[in-house]
Design an enzyme around this catalytic site. Structure first.
Site, mmCIF file in Angstrom:
data_model
loop_
_atom_site.group_PDB
_atom_site.id
_atom_site.type_symbol
_atom_site.label_atom_id
_atom_site.label_comp_id
_atom_site.label_asym_id
_atom_site.label_seq_id
_atom_site.Cartn_x
_atom_site.Cartn_y
_atom_site.Cartn_z
ATOM 1 N N LYS A 89 7.106 41.111 -15.590
ATOM 2 C CA LYS A 89 7.055 39.749 -15.077
ATOM 3 C C LYS A 89 8.446 39.132 -15.066
ATOM 4 O O LYS A 89 9.219 39.286 -16.029
ATOM 5 C CB LYS A 89 6.118 38.924 -15.968
ATOM 6 N N SER A 165 0.393 32.033 -15.367
ATOM 7 C CA SER A 165 1.629 32.279 -14.650
ATOM 8 C C SER A 165 1.919 33.761 -14.404
ATOM 9 O O SER A 165 2.877 34.094 -13.693
ATOM 10 C CB SER A 165 2.805 31.665 -15.427
ATOM 11 N N SER A 189 -1.826 32.113 -19.634
ATOM 12 C CA SER A 189 -1.146 32.781 -18.529
ATOM 13 C C SER A 189 -1.369 34.285 -18.443
ATOM 14 O O SER A 189 -0.988 34.905 -17.458
ATOM 15 C CB SER A 189 0.362 32.497 -18.585
#
Length: 512
Positions: A89, A165, A189
């Site tokens: 990520k 996220s 997230s």
């Protein structure tokens, strides 16, 4: 290896094929790259491809040269995921020599010179990093639509969000680009995109996974790193690698009695599970999310567990407000960091909502911030008392199925107002924002869709989302289980039992 065959295995399964020489690492990596190249134009999950260096590492693994099996593991033996394609990520987790944007135009061109501790351990496990995944700016919201890279889309329905996220990582794993990918969880997230994309996602206890060398406690302990996976065992094996203490950690929590991977070998004892489908902030919960929990409760009872409706004595709305206080203060600190690292002009490249949060954060007093953190401690104590009676707390992971791309973004009118007030100056516009209640209005609109996940972050306890339900339209909905502090082993035992009883690995979105 073949395009379709690659997608039939989880990470440990691919590693075994490579280890037993049934297939070469380079074939596996080539299959992953092909899948990214075919699907990513539609999904926008991978934003920084690293294909050349991934192929170079895979060839070295096959040849047994430096940088291959021994070099990847950091020792003389291959790691448990040697040769397995992986995505990182693009938020927080630094990868030396590779751009780290945090999903923001303000960080465009920033390249760290070192690896995050998590990345170092991923490399030591033998994972082959194919690239970096899409994330909202600074990871601040539960949908992945940054202005820098554009919206990421859900493989189950590309018109909908994969959540956030860690939305890019979730979309990539659900689409079969890779069997697992990294993420972080500061308010849901990992679990929210796991729910939206039909994956398994576990948020570990505060302090269980490393945050160094750049951070001590992220978001004052609310945020932790982890992974999104299709199989439970991949997640367990990764946590085994991430769990050992790191140098300079703010504290070390008690290690598990045995490896998390070993925990999957036996069913849990009959558990006392409290179930709750009411939103903690008194907003509607979609009937499909309630139905998902009711179905899971029936399955749990069939497996011998005791399921009763109950909830901890916590003021959910007050806790949500304390979360927003931390959120604004942390964004204000991040805006200051942008100004110091990237210059004053970089602040202007932040999205309007981020600048608004930073301006609001500058109006929060030290007393207000301290009081907010005290509310977290009070919630943790209340949850601790609750767990004296119950082994686990079960809720929907989310309050509604994945919504359309763009639905949760500020409206054009809201953005115009934010741009106007942002231009007025920090303190003056901050007071206007507070008086108008703009933050609470926007925040509660977003939290209404995802009100269940923040409690575990603020209390510091582990929680997981398990993919047990799909709507009539074919959209996945996860079930959240929250455990006492340090009880990841309990979660993994139950997750393994549920995976055997209601397998989800073969459920895939309809993609080329």
């Amino acid at each position: 290896m073949g395009f379709k065959e690659y997608d039939r295995y989880d990470g440990l399964g691919l590693a075994e094929l490579i280890r037993s020489r049934q297939v070469k690492a380079v074939e596996v990596v080539e299959a992953a790259i092909e899948r990214v190249e075919v699907l990513n134009p539609r999904l926008n999950a991978v934003v920084v491809p690293l294909f050349d260096q991934a192929l170079e590492q895979a060839r070295a693994l096959d040849e047994g040269t430096p940088g291959g099996a021994a070099g990847a593991s950091g020792a003389g033996a291959p790691g448990p995921f040697t040769g397995v394609p992986f995505l990182v990520k693009d938020l927080g987790e630094a990868l030396a020599g590779v751009p780290l944007t945090h999903g923001s135009r303000a960080y465009a061109g920033f390249v760290p010179d070192h690896d995050a501790e998590t990345v170092r351990r991923y490399k030591a496990a033998g994972l082959v990093i194919l690239g970096k995944t899409n994330t909202p700016e600074l990871g601040l919201v539960a949908f992945t639509e940054p202005e820098l890279y554009g919206p990421c889309r859900n493989p189950w329905d590309p018109s909908r969000t994969p959540g956030g996220s860690s939305g890019g990582s979730a979309a990539a794993v659900a689409a079969g680009m890779v069997p697992l990918a990294s993420g972080g969880d500061g308010g849901g997230s990992l679990r929210i995109p796991a729910s939206h994309c039909g994956l398994f996602g576990l948020k570990a206890s505060r302090g269980r996974t490393p945050t160094g060398p750049d951070f001590g406690q992220m978001w004052h302990g609310a945020a932790v790193y982890g992974v999104l996976t299709r199989s439970v065992r991949d997640s367990a094996a990764i946590l085994d690698l991430l769990a050992p203490p790191e140098p300079g950690a703010p504290y070390v929590i008690a290690p598990p009695r045995r490896s998390y991977l070993d925990e999957l070998g036996q069913d849990p004892e009959p558990l006392r599970i409290a179930v709750d489908t009411r939103s903690p902030i008194d907003r509607p919960v979609d009937p499909e999310c309630v139905k998902a929990v009711e179905g899971a409760a029936r399955l749990l009872e069939e497996l011998g567990h005791h399921v009763v409706e109950a909830r901890p004595e916590i003021d959910g709305l007050a806790l949500a407000r304390s979360y927003l206080t931390m959120y604004c203060g942390t964004v204000a600190a991040e805006v200051r960091r942008v100004r110091e690292l990237r210059g004053p002009e970089a602040v202007k490249r932040l999205e309007p909502a981020t600048r608004m949060l930073g301006i609001l954060g500058e109006t929060v007093s030290a007393g207000e911030f301290s009081q907010a953190l005290e509310q977290w401690d009070q919630a943790a104590r209340a949850l601790g008392r609750f767990f004296q009676q119950w082994d686990l707390y079960m809720t929907p992971t989310v309050a509604r199925p994945p919504v359309a791309v763009g639905e949760l973004k500020p409206s054009p009118a809201q953005e115009r107002l934010m741009n106007l007030l942002n231009a007025l100056g920090i303190l003056g516009s901050g007071r206007v924002y507070r008086a108008a209640g703009i933050l609470e209005q926007v925040a509660l609109e977003n939290l209404a869709a995802t009100p269940f996940t923040q409690l575990a972050n603020l209390a510091g306890v582990p929680a997981m989302s398990v993919p047990l339900h799909w709507t009539p339209e074919g959209l996945p909905i996860g079930i959240q289980f929250v455990a006492p502090f340090g009880a990841e082993d309990r979660l993994f035992r139950l997750a393994g039992q549920l995976e055997r009883a209601a397998p989800w690995f073969e459920r895939r979105p309809r993609l080329p």
